[in-house]
Design a protein around this motif. Structure first.
Motif, PDB file in Angstrom:
ATOM      1  N   GLU A 123       2.925 -18.315 -35.642  1.00  0.00           N
ATOM      2  CA  GLU A 123       2.136 -17.278 -34.967  1.00  0.00           C
ATOM      3  C   GLU A 123       3.051 -16.377 -34.158  1.00  0.00           C
ATOM      4  O   GLU A 123       3.828 -16.844 -33.339  1.00  0.00           O
ATOM      5  CB  GLU A 123       1.116 -17.930 -34.006  1.00  0.00           C
ATOM      6  CG  GLU A 123      -0.023 -18.621 -34.715  1.00  0.00           C
ATOM      7  CD  GLU A 123      -0.901 -19.380 -33.722  1.00  0.00           C
ATOM      8  OE1 GLU A 123      -1.211 -18.830 -32.647  1.00  0.00           O
ATOM      9  OE2 GLU A 123      -1.256 -20.532 -34.038  1.00  0.00           O
ATOM     10  N   LYS A 124       2.917 -15.080 -34.407  1.00  0.00           N
ATOM     11  CA  LYS A 124       3.852 -14.129 -33.784  1.00  0.00           C
ATOM     12  C   LYS A 124       3.721 -14.082 -32.264  1.00  0.00           C
ATOM     13  O   LYS A 124       4.705 -14.082 -31.548  1.00  0.00           O
ATOM     14  CB  LYS A 124       3.624 -12.714 -34.358  1.00  0.00           C
ATOM     15  CG  LYS A 124       4.382 -12.482 -35.645  1.00  0.00           C
ATOM     16  CD  LYS A 124       5.010 -11.081 -35.661  1.00  0.00           C
ATOM     17  CE  LYS A 124       6.001 -10.938 -36.809  1.00  0.00           C
ATOM     18  NZ  LYS A 124       5.338 -10.900 -38.120  1.00  0.00           N
ATOM     19  N   GLU A 125       2.460 -14.058 -31.783  1.00  0.00           N
ATOM     20  CA  GLU A 125       2.315 -13.855 -30.338  1.00  0.00           C
ATOM     21  C   GLU A 125       2.193 -15.180 -29.559  1.00  0.00           C
ATOM     22  O   GLU A 125       1.908 -15.167 -28.369  1.00  0.00           O
ATOM     23  CB  GLU A 125       1.128 -12.916 -30.024  1.00  0.00           C
ATOM     24  CG  GLU A 125      -0.245 -13.444 -30.354  1.00  0.00           C
ATOM     25  CD  GLU A 125      -0.635 -13.120 -31.791  1.00  0.00           C
ATOM     26  OE1 GLU A 125      -1.808 -12.826 -32.029  1.00  0.00           O
ATOM     27  OE2 GLU A 125       0.243 -13.176 -32.678  1.00  0.00           O
ATOM     28  N   ALA A 126       2.418 -16.297 -30.267  1.00  0.00           N
ATOM     29  CA  ALA A 126       2.279 -17.590 -29.592  1.00  0.00           C
ATOM     30  C   ALA A 126       3.236 -17.669 -28.402  1.00  0.00           C
ATOM     31  O   ALA A 126       4.376 -17.220 -28.476  1.00  0.00           O
ATOM     32  CB  ALA A 126       2.587 -18.725 -30.569  1.00  0.00           C
ATOM     33  N   ARG A 127       2.723 -18.231 -27.324  1.00  0.00           N
ATOM     34  CA  ARG A 127       3.550 -18.360 -26.125  1.00  0.00           C
ATOM     35  C   ARG A 127       4.681 -19.354 -26.386  1.00  0.00           C
ATOM     36  O   ARG A 127       4.491 -20.373 -27.043  1.00  0.00           O
ATOM     37  CB  ARG A 127       2.701 -18.862 -24.967  1.00  0.00           C
ATOM     38  CG  ARG A 127       3.303 -18.587 -23.619  1.00  0.00           C
ATOM     39  CD  ARG A 127       2.308 -18.960 -22.535  1.00  0.00           C
ATOM     40  NE  ARG A 127       2.249 -20.401 -22.343  1.00  0.00           N
ATOM     41  CZ  ARG A 127       3.086 -21.053 -21.538  1.00  0.00           C
ATOM     42  NH1 ARG A 127       4.006 -20.438 -20.851  1.00  0.00           N
ATOM     43  NH2 ARG A 127       2.982 -22.360 -21.388  1.00  0.00           N
ATOM     44  N   LYS A 128       5.852 -19.030 -25.896  1.00  0.00           N
ATOM     45  CA  LYS A 128       6.973 -19.946 -26.084  1.00  0.00           C
ATOM     46  C   LYS A 128       6.925 -21.018 -25.001  1.00  0.00           C
ATOM     47  O   LYS A 128       6.737 -20.715 -23.832  1.00  0.00           O
ATOM     48  CB  LYS A 128       8.277 -19.174 -26.051  1.00  0.00           C
ATOM     49  CG  LYS A 128       8.348 -18.173 -27.204  1.00  0.00           C
ATOM     50  CD  LYS A 128       9.637 -17.411 -27.229  1.00  0.00           C
ATOM     51  CE  LYS A 128       9.729 -16.571 -28.484  1.00  0.00           C
ATOM     52  NZ  LYS A 128       8.714 -15.481 -28.520  1.00  0.00           N
TER      53      LYS A 128
ATOM     54  N   GLU B  56      11.832 -20.681 -23.002  1.00  0.00           N
ATOM     55  CA  GLU B  56      12.455 -19.460 -23.521  1.00  0.00           C
ATOM     56  C   GLU B  56      13.745 -19.142 -22.779  1.00  0.00           C
ATOM     57  O   GLU B  56      13.770 -19.052 -21.551  1.00  0.00           O
ATOM     58  CB  GLU B  56      11.475 -18.281 -23.375  1.00  0.00           C
ATOM     59  CG  GLU B  56      11.959 -17.033 -24.076  1.00  0.00           C
ATOM     60  CD  GLU B  56      10.882 -15.950 -24.152  1.00  0.00           C
ATOM     61  OE1 GLU B  56       9.864 -16.054 -23.443  1.00  0.00           O
ATOM     62  OE2 GLU B  56      11.079 -15.002 -24.934  1.00  0.00           O
TER      63      GLU B  56
ATOM     64  N   THR C  40       9.045 -22.838 -29.546  1.00  0.00           N
ATOM     65  CA  THR C  40       7.597 -22.649 -29.553  1.00  0.00           C
ATOM     66  C   THR C  40       6.981 -23.679 -30.492  1.00  0.00           C
ATOM     67  O   THR C  40       7.560 -24.039 -31.509  1.00  0.00           O
ATOM     68  CB  THR C  40       7.185 -21.219 -29.969  1.00  0.00           C
ATOM     69  OG1 THR C  40       5.800 -21.231 -30.314  1.00  0.00           O
ATOM     70  CG2 THR C  40       7.985 -20.729 -31.160  1.00  0.00           C
TER      71      THR C  40
END
Lengths: 281, 290
Positions: free
Chosen positions: A18-23, A26, A13
């Motif tokens: 940022e926790k919810e950042a899109r990878k 993956e 990522t």
């Protein structure tokens, strides 16, 4: 078949804080055999370019590993491994450093401390491989797009890499330039044992590969021979991809009530089928 | 807007030792409301020509007429601003020109600059973002946090937000994936029809030129060597080859089918859909020219 490059559960990522950042990618795993031609396809933002950067160590995965020539890619062996990989990018104008074609091809050799005598030989050899040997002293900006990309390939070949990565290398070229570059790659594959990884939107280009990897939203969606992949038909269209011309044409013909026996990926086969199924009964 | 180029010549770095001529005696008339494709291989002068279409470059010779405005070689062109407002150019890789803090501000920049009230500029930006398939939440993001495909859409929205009456497109879909390419070309075509725009498409894609344009001009070595309707231009493969161009894929395929059949179909088809229809008619024995 020996493996030359592989990814194992690779995740990356761009904003790990940022926790919810899109990878960007993956859990991607795949393996490339020595001497294979692999096409990597996927919509814009599917993670293709990120994967290319992970493969040559411009980026390192947050989890998982990238193995090249039997070694896990890390910061210690990066330079050694990178010398085995040539890379050609999308825009032919952004990758020239030399004032002439031969200076440009020599640039990487000089960086790698190749003696002058060998350098001259290798520059000539690699330009001959892409049929640009007559342009030794030309200035890059006088070349056509296709010629520029062939010089960029020569620059990559001069280092005698085992792997050549083409990152949308034909997407800015006119049809003639695209054909020049593709026939150059085809010829290289016949004459050498080069492994080619090409990231592309051009489905006709993907048809030439031994295998295709399809990426979708950062995940591996499918892998297989062009035949296997394109037999998925409309499923690929739903991913934002396209079908080869002969398949699209075939589908339209069927929809208009023209009889066909089979799915075809080549135009010649399709013409034949149209003929035998409708006219020469 | 009617656009005319009369005997236009252009030289870069004119009157210096580095002078390089890029255009020679170009004559081209683009009638108001038409969809004009300009094709030609790399270095043929397409991009130089394009920059004459809103006065970014002024001709070294000849005359460029943009609506009521005449730009003549050697004379000072005055009052280009109103014309520039009406002619929107989408350059190659327009995302390189994004600069503002948020997507919304970036799209609004052009109209605000030309005096459009803020509310109206914002309304246009939101409508266009929607038409271009940009989700609402993207509007408050920095354009630099978007994917390449989304950045392209933002840049295009910025040009469309000026509500130009002429749209000049320089390889607008290079580097986009097939779906993105089709969506954007379809949107341009839709706007062309709906708003009666004059559209000029500079492209390497013979397929796009064949599908969308109603007029095609070929540039070769700085000259406009051929112009006409797409059927005539793309039906003459020998002529195209002289200019190092090939017919659209569907035309080449039609020729292969005709070679197998031993006779030509009733008409030259410029899209796959047309050809499928034409072949189905032929199969059913509904040929006109028997």
């Amino acid at each position: 078949m020996t493996e030359i490059l592989s990814l194992h559960e690779v995740t990356y990522t761009y904003s790990p804080e940022e926790k919810e950042a899109r990878k960007a990618v993956e859990g991607i795993s795949f393996s490339v055999n020595d001497g294979e031609w692999i096409a990597i396809v996927g919509h814009n933002g599917s993670g293709k370019s990120t994967m290319a950067k992970l493969m040559n160590g411009l980026l390192f995965p947050q989890s998982g590993e990238v193995r090249v020539l039997g070694e896990t890619l890390n910061e210690e062996n990066l330079w050694e491994i990178r010398s085995q990989m040539g890379m050609v990018f999308q825009n032919p104008d952004n990758q020239f450093v030399g004032a002439t074609v031969q200076d440009d091809v020599a640039f990487a050799l000089e960086n790698n401390g190749v003696p002058f005598k060998d350098m001259v030989v290798r520059v000539h050899e690699s330009l001959a491989q892409v049929k640009m040997e007559k342009f030794l002293d030309s200035e890059p900006h006088h070349l056509s797009g296709g010629q520029k990309q062939r010089v960029a390939i020569a620059g990559a070949l001069a280092l005698k890499p085992r792997i050549l990565i083409l990152d949308e290398a034909t997407s800015m070229l006119d049809p003639q330039g695209r054909e020049e570059v593709l026939s150059t790659v085809r010829k290289l594959r016949e004459e050498t044992h080069l492994t080619v990884l090409s990231i592309t939107h051009d489905l006709e280009e993907a048809l030439l590969a031994d295998r295709i990897f399809v990426l979708n939203n950062g995940h591996k969606y499918a892998e297989g021979t062009p035949q296997e992949i394109f037999s998925r038909g409309e499923e690929l269209v739903a991913l934002g991809l396209d079908l080869p011309f002969a398949m699209k044409m075939g589908n339209l013909l069927r929809a208009n009530g023209v009889a066909l026996n089979n799915e075809h990926m080549s135009e010649e086969e399709l013409v034949n089928d149209v003929w035998t199924s409708n006219f020469n009964k | 807007m009617d656009i005319q180029l009369q005997q236009v010549g252009y030289a870069y770095a004119k009157d210096t030792p580095f002078e390089k001529r890029a255009l020679f005696d170009v004559n081209l008339h683009i009638p108001s409301g038409s969809y004009q494709a300009i094709i030609g291989h790399t270095g043929s002068g397409k991009s130089t020509l394009l920059q004459h279409l809103n006065g970014l470059l002024k001709p070294s010779e000849g005359i460029v007429k943009l609506g009521d405005l005449t730009i003549e070689a050697g004379k000072k062109a005055k009052n280009l601003k109103p014309v520039r407002q009406q002619i929107g150019i989408v350059f190659q890789f327009p995302e390189h020109q994004l600069f503002d803090e948020t997507v919304l501000k970036d799209i609004m920049f052009g109209p605000l600059n030309f005096g459009v009230p803020r509310e109206e500029a914002e309304r246009r930006a939101r409508v266009l973002a929607d038409q271009l398939g940009l989700p609402e939440e993207v509007l408050e993001k920095s354009p630099f946090d978007l994917s390449g495909g989304q950045m392209r859409r933002v840049a295009i929205a910025g040009v469309l937000a000026m509500e130009p009456s002429v749209l000049v497109l320089d390889e607008p879909t290079a580097g986009l994936d097939p779906r993105g390419r089709q969506e954007i070309m379809d949107l341009f075509h839709h706007l062309h029809m709906e708003k009666g725009l004059t559209t000029v498409l500079v492209t390497h894609s013979m397929e796009d030129a064949a599908r969308y344009a109603d007029r095609v001009a070929i540039m070769h070595d700085g000259r406009c060597v051929l112009s006409g309707n797409p059927i005539d231009i793309f039906g003459d493969e020998e002529r195209l080859a002289e200019y190092r161009l090939a017919a659209p894929r569907v035309v080449r395929f039609q020729r292969k089918v005709e070679a197998q059949l031993g006779y030509p179909l009733d008409r030259l088809c410029l899209t796959e859909e047309q050809l499928a229809l034409e072949l189905s008619r032929t199969v059913r024995g509904e040929r006109e020219s028997l």
